[in-house]
Design a protein around this motif. Sequence first.
Motif, mmCIF file in Angstrom:
data_model
loop_
_atom_site.group_PDB
_atom_site.id
_atom_site.type_symbol
_atom_site.label_atom_id
_atom_site.label_comp_id
_atom_site.label_asym_id
_atom_site.label_seq_id
_atom_site.Cartn_x
_atom_site.Cartn_y
_atom_site.Cartn_z
ATOM 1 N N THR A 112 1.076 -4.396 3.238
ATOM 2 C CA THR A 112 0.601 -5.419 2.440
ATOM 3 C C THR A 112 1.690 -6.434 2.563
ATOM 4 O O THR A 112 1.170 -7.760 3.081
ATOM 5 C CB THR A 112 0.422 -4.905 1.158
ATOM 6 N N THR A 137 -3.679 -1.529 5.858
ATOM 7 C CA THR A 137 -3.262 -2.277 4.442
ATOM 8 C C THR A 137 -4.777 -2.247 3.755
ATOM 9 O O THR A 137 -5.576 -2.645 4.297
ATOM 10 C CB THR A 137 -2.608 -3.187 4.262
ATOM 11 N N TYR A 186 2.150 -5.127 -1.765
ATOM 12 C CA TYR A 186 1.266 -3.555 -1.798
ATOM 13 C C TYR A 186 1.170 -3.135 -3.232
ATOM 14 O O TYR A 186 0.079 -2.530 -3.549
ATOM 15 C CB TYR A 186 2.013 -2.756 -0.858
ATOM 16 N N PHE A 266 -1.994 4.642 2.044
ATOM 17 C CA PHE A 266 -0.750 4.355 2.636
ATOM 18 C C PHE A 266 0.537 5.220 2.510
ATOM 19 O O PHE A 266 1.240 5.037 3.183
ATOM 20 C CB PHE A 266 -0.369 2.775 1.858
#
Lengths: 410, 528
Positions: A112, A137, A186, A266
């Motif tokens: 991210t 992402t 993120y 992720f």
Amino acid sequence: MALLFMILPLVGFAQHDLSDKPLKQNEPTAQKADIVLGMSGAFSGTSARLGSALYNGMSVYFEHINAQGGINGRSIRLQEYDDGYDPEPAIKNTLKLIEEDKVSALIGYIGTPTVTRVLPLLNIYDNKNLLLFFPFTGAEPQRQPPFSAYAYNLRPSYRQETRGLVDHLVNIGRDRIAVFYQADAYGRSGWDGVRRALKEHGLSIVGEATYRRGTPYDESFNQQVEILRESTPDVVISIGAYAAAAGFIRDSRNADWAVPIANISFVDSESLLGLLVAESSSSGRDYTANLINSEVVPNYHDDSYPAALEYRRLMQENDLEELGFVSFEGYLNAKLMVEILRRTGGDINRANIKSTMNTLVDHDIGIGERVHFSEANNQGLQSVYFNTVQDGHYVSIDDWSGWSPGVPPL
Amino acid sequence: MIGQAGVPVSRLFKKTLIVVVVLFGLISTSISILSAWSIYTGMTQEFDVKGHSIGSILAEASIAALMADNPAALQSTIDEYLGVEGVSHVLIADRAGDIVAHTFVPGIPNDIAQLTHNLKLDLVNHRAGTFDNDIHEMERHQNIVSPILGGEAGYVLVGMDKSLIKDQILSIILQQQGIVLLLMILSIIITYFLIDKISQPLTVLNRHAEKLASVDIENIDCFKHEIARLTSHSHDEIGELAKSFIFMEDALAESVKTLASNVAAQERINTELAVAREIQLKMLPDQATLKKLHKNVIVYAMVRSAKEVGGDLFDCFYLGEHGADSKTGEFGRKLFFVIGDVAGKGVPAALFMSMTCTLLRTKANNYSQPGDLLQSVNRELCVNNDACMFVTVFCGVLDLQTGKLVYCSAGHDSPFVLSPADGVTNLECKPGIALGVLDKAVYENGNHQLSSSDTLFLYTDGVTEAKDMEGQLYSVPRLVELLNGQLKANPETILKAVIEDIDRFADEAPQADDITMMAIHTRLDDKC
């Protein structure tokens, strides 16, 4: 451990000699120029395995296509650069890919914080008609205006993953949810996803703790454990990279805190599991219990999916033994990319891509769920899958009742 | 560290070292204080400006993301500012005062949580405008709050790390101290060599002065050479000092030379005086000569000189032509004797004494009466006596057959007569004027009849004026008392007894004047 994830170099040249195998050189057979795709990702640092896995997953499929003659006689070449999961190198790599490598499209960017910084570049390079395909992402920036015009996603968003988790957990009575997250875009995306999902249930996050991006596994996460434990949550949702997430799980369990910890896609589930299994075998304590992982692709061991069969076959053909959700996602990314290249004849630009993407309605990529793009939707898949660890392997959670607060931990 | 230059360098250097260290200490302290103050005010100001700027920029840049409720985009934006020097944290709250993005790890600290809680209350209660770039000072942080859309959309909080200011001050002060220390060491080294250079000539002069005491003055020119170059090389106080040294040494050499020649001259004179003294003594009859006189008489004389040649005299001889008996013509009947004391000392007195002795001896035979003799001698002595010398004299002629004594005194102490029958008596006589004073002076004779076994004791004032350690005089009474015990003694015994008594009396006291004594013991001829 680094050898577990090896990169299969594609046609042309590879920047990272992470493989201990001889390069499998396929000289271009056609006179026509290669279709060059650019990738910037983490091939070093604490998230290095992520880059290797995604790259390998994509490259086995491109290799497979190239072996069959490519796209209209043009080979696909994947040019990758390492950004170590840092925004600044990611920007430099992107500029290099655009200016020097003259790539046709960008694909498989990881993270991210990196992607959210690269998106404005695509805006600036508007006249080059560059598009970013299938970044690894689930953050919102590339799913929402203004940057949604420059990117196409395959995987579901973090909001979808976190909503899935929150909905299931709240339903079984685990409504005191805390968040452990990476102190960057993120982490904030995941935190935001949890917050939004809880808000729909009239709840809010009961506690939160952060860690600095790039924190290695060896570092102590006792402070975070302490902060979160004070808020007495029923469950902790972890929005992290595998090293930090594994470290946090280790320190939680070491503190005799058996709270269920949920990770999102992720985290690179295999890498996380690898660290925890190794820790378990060295200390004798089981660190793999009470873990929930949300995934954006189905289990690659499920033979009912043709894509899973083909993925495993291609990986095997290329002597890549380490299978995983990340490389499977890479394989699916490549598969859809090839389809797009076929439909556009290899000439990708923003003028023709929209119409092409709009033809990708109800497209089967072999995982049951069909890919669907539309004018208003730049994300192909919507399903989120939930797994837990049993006997050192990820298995699907089919029944959430076992995770109710009253039920003793697995 | 002090080196070969020795004591002068060491002391000079120590003093200078203290001054240098104190000076540098003062410089370093004042520089540090000034720097710390200026860095503190400068950086605080800079942090204020920086915090305000970042706050304002972020407030502007956050509007769209806040409106779209996109915390990830906000986070991405604030993360960029975390790398700015001095920024320790950034936080964004939405219009409800809820924190939607922040950079804290591992969590929001309590003081910030409290601050944001209060800000949230402000927002809820008062809405916009309640804070406009507020600064909240905390122990470690300076928190600058910037409203977004006047607070309607939320606010940005930028935290500046004040510990950076302290670190910066510490680092700069350390650097400064390091430089000052280096400069100080450099200064000390330079000072050391400078002082060594200055003190070297001083050391040369010092050693030169020490050696001066033992140097042969004859070779002073060679010796001077080692500091002579200082006068040409050092055109400063050192050079002047070296010049003074050379001048002093020249003057010293000159005066030493003069002294040496004076000493040599003195020695020569002393030698000559010694010779003169010997000659003078030889003019007086020795004991052997006196012994030859022995017939009806025993004569014993003694002279003990003071340091220099003196003026005491005595003589004793038989008269020649007139001494011979007019009837029998027998020679040796009449004995002439004399004792005298020249006033003053040294060569003039000695010469005057010699002259007196010679005149008496040569003229004695010409006069039967001592008074006439003295009159004649006096006239001679008064001629050309520009130095006004004079001599006291007692002389007499003793008839050895009759014991008749004719005598005359020219200002001399009259002798004593020691008689076994009558004891000690002073010989009566008119004093007379010392010879050499008045050329027309007249001297009267005295007469005395000596008995057999009488002893005539003559002396100079060196006897009675001998001094003891306390300056007391030997005195006539003491002499008389002693002589009383010696009535029957022979002349030699008498004189030795007197001189022994004087020695006892004087103890360690130096002899100031010549001591001369003569004793004449009569053994009258039975034929008389």
